[in-house]
Design an enzyme around this catalytic site. Structure first.
Site, PDB file in Angstrom:
ATOM      1  N   GLU A  38       1.232  -0.492  -5.097  1.00 36.19           N
ATOM      2  CA  GLU A  38       0.261   0.561  -5.372  1.00 36.19           C
ATOM      3  C   GLU A  38       1.068   1.852  -5.460  1.00 36.19           C
ATOM      4  OE1 GLU A  38      -3.370   3.196  -3.646  1.00 36.19           O
ATOM      5  OE2 GLU A  38      -1.804   2.405  -2.378  1.00 36.19           O
ATOM      6  N   ASP A  80       0.823  -1.208   0.000  1.00 38.18           N
ATOM      7  CA  ASP A  80       0.000   0.000   0.000  1.00 38.18           C
ATOM      8  C   ASP A  80       0.859   1.261   0.000  1.00 38.18           C
ATOM      9  OD1 ASP A  80      -2.621   1.388   0.461  1.00 38.18           O
ATOM     10  OD2 ASP A  80      -1.633   1.955   2.336  1.00 38.18           O
TER      11      ASP A  80
END
Length: 722
Positions: free
Chosen positions: A451, A398
């Site tokens: 990401e 993330d």
């Protein structure tokens, strides 16, 4: 008379001495003579009882500390204590035991190279020197003293002070009284003299939120996915089919445990044809509204849905059903909750001490100190832990962009340049390279996914070529552009085809995943269905066309739960999906369509085997040029070709001329306008025939995508040939 000075005795009695084992326990006091000390406040008498029956009466010295001497060869002993107002009590003495952590482990921790950190830090039930109990070890280099507190000692840590293991910063204690299921925390005295209760950073289980204690756990799970792991180790994911169903477990079907979810989740994913499931973070987190992205227990699966073994069961079952498992992982930041990592030992420890590098003001979270060996080791070992202990097949990392740049979401003057004067976070970059290289080395066939929303170069390039070493990068540019395009009324799309096709310019610069993720269906954005233009039927047609375009586009695919059946309302973690939507036949047909897309995709290697090879992709020329039509081909290594022809005009285009790569028969293997998917049934009767020069005339249904597969063995029907 004791030789220990009063100040030390007082510190030991109050559990604030850094080396209680040097005072308590058994110590040589001369030839064949030993001194025994133990802490038994309020006792009337205290006796050391050795194996074989030998006894040594101890005398009270000060503040609940008792001492006595004994001669001769000795074995193990226990402590008998009697009380004036209570029963006699016999117990093992934690302080008679040697350390449970070795010098090599401490050296590797100091160096930041302990790849199995969870095996030595945290809590572990074990038999140690003829006693069964639990060992505790925690890294807290700034602490003056550390105590273990829990339900086994009434949350009074004075009797269970840990010993410092020197310059490693590790504190250790073996407690015979503690066992599986024990709830505990560390009570840490910081440099300021204040005591703080902290959950164990290496705890492998936590209490169910809102409780925040750590839990001693033992795994008894036996895996049955050896076949899956063996096949995975021989795989290369970038050259294989991958379509990912993203799930927030708490709201997929509320109330299901890890074990309860196994059967319905497998049934649903198999029906849809997805190859993988990706779970939003399942590491422990106190606030459900964070969706798991504010982690307090990096090594503890959230107890909301059951035990760690229950999660292993779910993953094992998914593997047995040939479904891969990807886990969201959050090494970019952590919350400020006082019971967790923030100022863990009274000072900035896991977080960078400089707030210009150690705090995300926008998110209200803290940033790891990636330049510190032990912190980097904590995170690398955590990634390895999820692969090793839970058999996950990939980690989606993330917020990588927030890690790469020192000026991320900061104004001028709020950040400090690196040593070269640049904006890149060199320590974070080195960490990402290390975690990727280490995971791929240790677990062949897994996938590390970034990401990452910027143009940072080499995200999926190998680390030995100065890349970050990820296997995949989320294509956020494609996501933003394509969603902007598809929400437009077809009347105006002709002016914006670049939003649909610009991604082809850079599609092979990285190994991409095309995500329509949870972030795209929250915070006022609405669901994917609600963003489509037109009436209900038009929205469904746009959904089908968009998904078929997405699945044909170079890259792997990810779709957030609920979009497969056209959920109309925006997603919220506080309630379940609107499964009742499937009572509407047209939405049931949309879900069937997603299954058909996945099945056709998986059956045609041209759509996935060369995702990172630009030479296997071509735009198709169109003599009947229309700005709302986009056509391209994909090839596999065996020469098979699939063409995707996308008509986003909103009108049926008859006799549309297109120059295909080969003359002959092209099978219509997918038509988003087919009756069975809720369309009007306009199409090409299952095939398109191109002339010798490749030129073909075809029907393109309104707001639709057709996939054509070249069939070199097929004969042109005589009705067409003549």
């Amino acid at each position: 008379m004791t030789t220990i000075d009063p100040a030390t005795l007082d510190a030991v009695a109050h559990g604030s001495y850094h080396d209680p084992h040097s005072v308590l326990g058994i110590h040589p006091a001369g030839k064949n003579t030993w001194v025994i000390r133990t802490r038994r406040p309020l006792a009337a008498t205290v006796t050391a009882v050795f194996d074989g029956g030998k006894r040594a009466r101890l005398e009270h010295v000060a503040a609940g500390i008792w001492e006595g001497t004994v001669t001769g060869p000795l074995g193990s002993y226990r402590i008998d204590a009697s009380y004036d107002d209570g029963p006699d009590y016999r117990a093992d003495d934690p302080y008679r035991h040697s350390p449970t952590i070795g010098e090599l482990d401490l050296h590797l921790i100091r160096e930041g190279r302990h790849e199995r950190l969870w095996d030595v830090l945290g809590s572990h039930v074990r038999t140690h020197e003829d006693s069964h109990g639990t060992s505790f070890a925690v890294w807290a280099p700034n602490a003056r003293a550390v105590r273990v507190v829990g339900d086994f000692n009434g949350w009074d840590g004075a009797a269970h002070a840990m010993r410092s293991m020197g310059d490693s910063g590790v504190w250790e204690l073996f407690i015979p009284a503690a066992g599986e299921g024990t709830v505990y925390k560390y009570e840490i005295q910081g440099p300021d003299g204040q005591w703080r209760l902290k959950a164990d950073p290496l705890a492998r289980r936590a209490e169910v939120p809102p409780a925040t204690g750590s839990v001693v756990t033992v795994s008894s799970y036996r895996w049955d996915d050896s076949g899956w792991i063996a096949r995975r180790s021989q795989s290369r994911p970038v050259t294989e089919p991958m379509s990912i169903y993203e799930v927030h477990l708490g709201s997929w079907r509320p109330g299901l445990s890890y074990r309860d979810a196994a059967d319905p989740l497998i049934e649903h994913i198999k029906a849809l044809g997805f190859t993988h499931v990706e779970f939003l973070p399942l590491a422990e987190h106190p606030f459900g509204g964070s969706w798991g992205y504010q982690v307090t227990g990096y090594f503890a699966p959230t107890s909301r849905f059951g035990s760690p073994d229950d999660l292993k069961y779910l993953i094992d079952r998914l593997h047995q059903a040939d479904i891969g498992v990807i886990m969201d992982w959050v090494p970019g930041h952590f919350p400020k909750d006082e019971f967790a990592l923030a100022k863990f030992d009274g000072r900035a420890l896991y977080e960078h001490p400089d707030p210009r590098r150690g705090e995300h003001k926008d998110w209200g979270t803290l940033i790891f100190d990636y330049g510190r060996n032990e912190v980097r080791n904590f995170l690398v070992a955590n990634a390895l832990y999820w692969y090793d202990e839970f058999h996950v097949d990939g980690l989606r990392v993330d917020a990588v962009a927030s890690m790469l740049y020192l000026d991320y979401s900061r104004n001028a003057g709020e950040w400090e340049p690196n040593i070269h004067g640049g904006r890149e976070n060199l320590e974070a970059i080195r960490f990402l390279q290390e975690v990727n290289a280490t995971c791929y080395k240790t677990f062949p066939g897994i996938s590390m996914m970034a990401e990452e929303s910027t143009s940072f170069p080499g995200v999926t390039a190998p680390t030995d070529h100065a890349g970050l070493g990820f296997g995949f990068k989320w294509n956020m540019g494609w996501m933003n552009d394509s969603l902007e395009y598809i929400k437009r009324d077809p009347l105006y799309r002709s002016y914006h085809q670049g939003e649909l096709s610009f991604s082809f310019v850079y599609a092979f610069s990285e190994n991409y995943v095309l995500p329509i993720s949870h972030d795209e269906v929250v915070h006022g954005k609405g669901s994917l269905f609600s963003r489509m233009p037109g009436d209900h039927a038009a929205k469904l047609a746009n959904m089908r066309a968009f998904l078929a375009y997405m699945w044909a586009h170079p890259g792997k695919q990810l779709l957030f739960m609920g979009q497969e059946f056209g959920q109309m309302a925006e997603w919220s973690e506080s309630r379940g999906l609107d499964w009742w939507t499937l009572d509407q036949p047209t939405h049931r047909q949309l879900q069937d369509f997603v299954g058909a897309v996945n099945g056709t995709y998986r059956a045609n290697p041209a759509l996935w085997s060369r995702d990172n090879d630009g030479s296997a992709f071509s735009r198709i020329g169109a003599p009947s040029w229309n700005p709302n039509v986009l056509a391209f081909t994909r090839r596999d290594w065996d020469g098979n070709i699939v063409a995707a022809v996308c008509n986003f005009s909103g009108s049926t285009l008859s006799n549309y001329a297109l120059d295909l790569p080969h003359g002959g028969v092209w099978r219509e293997i997918l038509n988003t306008d087919a009756h069975e998917y809720g369309g009007a049934g306009v199409g090409n009767l299952g095939m398109v025939v191109a002339g010798e020069d490749g030129r073909a005339s075809m029907v393109l249904p309104a707001t639709s995508v057709i996939w054509l597969r070249y069939d070199p063995q097929a004969r042109v029907p005589s009705t067409i040939r003549d």
